[in-house]
Design an enzyme around this catalytic site. Structure first.
Site, PDB file in Angstrom:
ATOM      1  N   LYS A  20      16.527  21.722 -10.847  1.00 55.70           N
ATOM      2  CA  LYS A  20      15.828  20.483 -11.193  1.00 55.70           C
ATOM      3  C   LYS A  20      16.700  19.465 -11.915  1.00 55.70           C
ATOM      4  O   LYS A  20      17.512  19.793 -12.756  1.00 55.70           O
ATOM      5  CB  LYS A  20      14.611  20.790 -12.096  1.00 55.70           C
ATOM      6  CG  LYS A  20      13.481  21.478 -11.411  1.00 55.70           C
ATOM      7  CD  LYS A  20      12.714  20.617 -10.416  1.00 55.70           C
ATOM      8  CE  LYS A  20      11.923  19.517 -11.054  1.00 55.70           C
ATOM      9  NZ  LYS A  20      10.595  19.921 -11.493  1.00 55.70           N
ATOM     10  N   HIS A  65       0.830  -1.220   0.000  1.00 56.48           N
ATOM     11  CA  HIS A  65       0.000   0.000   0.000  1.00 56.48           C
ATOM     12  C   HIS A  65       0.862   1.267   0.000  1.00 56.48           C
ATOM     13  O   HIS A  65       0.426   2.313   0.455  1.00 56.48           O
ATOM     14  CB  HIS A  65      -0.942   0.053   1.212  1.00 56.48           C
ATOM     15  CG  HIS A  65      -1.700  -1.213   1.444  1.00 56.48           C
ATOM     16  ND1 HIS A  65      -2.958  -1.439   0.940  1.00 56.48           N
ATOM     17  CD2 HIS A  65      -1.352  -2.359   2.103  1.00 56.48           C
ATOM     18  CE1 HIS A  65      -3.370  -2.650   1.296  1.00 56.48           C
ATOM     19  NE2 HIS A  65      -2.414  -3.242   1.998  1.00 56.48           N
TER      20      HIS A  65
END
Ligand code: ARG
Length: 471
Positions: A283, A156
């Site tokens: 980035k 999960h």
């Protein structure tokens, strides 16, 4: 312009109509297969005495000249000749004169195009199998270096139990192994010759289909001429096998994207497989992994598209079937490109071991260890689960982890807990002790890698693997 099939026509279509019907813009990818098929066909016509030796030799010579030109990228195709078959036939006639027109004896474009597709896909699937193997080798190499690197395992996407990082990587090895076997298995159905089925009904000429099939290296021939020209199952199967492979690559891509994020920092992708942002100087984006995840969509699309094209078609050939090609070519290129990129990405990625270690020491993924410990001491597992659950809650309130609790605190929760619990709670030990077959224990992972290496060193055809269970 007069068409090769223009005899019964009184006027020709306008250029824009021709353009709509033509496939030459894409089926030129089959140029070498088409020549190969023609060479086998004409050799067979000669052997069966349908063409004279002289005619056969002349046509072969012409075809070989076209082959050389094709290899040097010197052929210029034209839309007025519609497709690769008619383009090459026209060129052959230009090259050697009217005798070139005898090549098409006892053959139709319908069995011709099917033959080309079988030849093409056979070659491409073999290359894809090789690319998968080389990617698997990279995974093994990476895994070998990280057998004892303990990492969080998830269900999960919540921390579940600590695992060996190699174990996680090796899960993808096995997915790829199944993909490879699926492709290998599909080769049986690709490796069949439709040549000689004619337009749909066979031919009156005394041809020898088995001979031309053998010349082309096919293992067998279609037994029904209608089936031979209208079967596209082998392409659908290829698109299906490729969809499953891309689904695996996409899941792996998703993990690399997550792991390389600031939030996880489990890995760093090499600069060579990342890109920057045009506005944000800090980035470093995992573009290649994202693209592979994205390209999975178009591969699924081509599968659904071809299934839909074929679902309502009466036997035998219909022009709809020309729509089988672009998707197939695109999937071949997409799958090959994705495998090559993925191989490089995994080979060059850095695994941030200290971050992984730090992570497993700051979570509750050792809670199962404590519950198992209590169960081993005779407490029913359900009760043990409850005790540990309460301890976890207690820790959350105290802002600490299980291993930070004092022995008194632990004993208060259950008097059976002794000093040895701290050893049990260590994530390294938790992994090490999971020594069940196929489990994440270091010994199991080493054996798994050993087994995987043996598989790669054997030819695929000898393969009786995965589980040799007694029957
Ligand atoms: N370009 C055609 C295709 O790809 C070749 C077969 C054409 N056959 C025909 N009867 N029109 O399907």
């Amino acid at each position: 312009m007069k068409k090769l099939w223009g005899g019964r026509f009184q006027k020709s279509a306008e250029e824009w109509v021709d353009e709509f019907g033509a496939s030459i813009s894409f089926d030129q990818e089959l140029v070498l297969e088409d020549i190969e098929g023609s060479l086998a066909h004409v050799t067979m016509l000669g052997k069966c005495g349908i063409l004279s030796q002289e005619e056969t030799d002349k046509i072969k010579e012409g075809l070989l000249r076209l082959k050389e030109k094709a290899e040097r990228d010197e052929l210029t195709f034209s839309i007025s000749e519609e497709d690769i078959h008619l383009n090459l036939e026209k060129m052959l006639i230009e090259e050697i004169g009217p005798v070139g027109g005898k090549l098409h004896t006892g053959r139709s474009r319908n069995d011709q195009v099917a033959t080309d597709m079988h030849l093409y896909l056979k070659k491409q699937v073999q290359s894809i199998i090789q690319l998968i193997t080389s990617f698997q080798e990279t995974i093994i190499e990476k895994a070998e270096r990280h057998v004892e690197t303990v990492a969080p395992g998830y269900t999960h996407l919540q921390r579940a139990q600590p695992i060996s990082f190699a174990h996680h990587l090796m899960a993808y090895f096995w997915m790829l192994e199944r993909d490879k076997k699926r492709y290998q298995e599909s080769l049986k159905r690709i490796d069949v010759s439709p040549l000689g089925a004619g337009a749909l009904a066979g031919t009156t000429f005394p041809i020898d289909r088995e001979y031309s099939a053998a010349l082309l290296g096919f293992s067998g021939v279609y037994q029904n001429s209608l089936d031979a020209v209208s079967d596209r199952d082998f392409i659908i199967e290829f698109l299906n096998d490729s969809s499953i492979l891309m689904m695996h690559l996409s899941r792996f891509a998703e993990e690399l994207i997550l792991w390389s994020s600031q939030e996880f920092q489990f890995i760093e992708l090499d600069d060579a497989f990342s890109t920057g942002s045009s506005i944000m100087p800090q980035k470093k984006n995992p573009d290649m992994a994202e693209l592979i995840r994205g390209k999975t969509g178009r591969v699924y699309g081509h599968l659904i598209s071809l299934l839909t094209v074929l679902k309502g078609l009466p036997l035998a050939y219909n022009k709809d079937m020309q729509e089988d090609k672009e998707g197939m070519f695109d999937v071949v290129h997409t799958v090959m490109g994705s495998l090559k990129i993925f191989n490089g990405m995994v080979r060059t990625m850095k695994v941030n071991e200290s971050k992984l270690t730090e992570s497993v020491h700051h979570d509750f993924s050792n809670a199962t260890e404590l519950a198992d410990y209590l169960a081993a001491k005779g407490i029913p597992f359900r009760e043990a689960h409850e005790i540990v659950g309460k301890l976890v809650l207690h820790c959350i309130q105290k802002k600490c982890y299980l291993a930070d609790l004092s022995l008194e605190d632990l004993k208060e929760a259950s008097p059976v807990i002794e000093e040895d619990i701290y050893q049990i709670l260590s994530p390294y030990q938790a992994v090490k002790r999971r020594n069940s077959l196929g489990g994440t224990g270091f010994e199991q992972v080493k054996q798994q890698i050993q087994y995987a290496k043996e598989l790669l060193s054997q030819p695929l055809s000898n393969d009786k693997r995965q589980m040799d269970l007694p029957v």
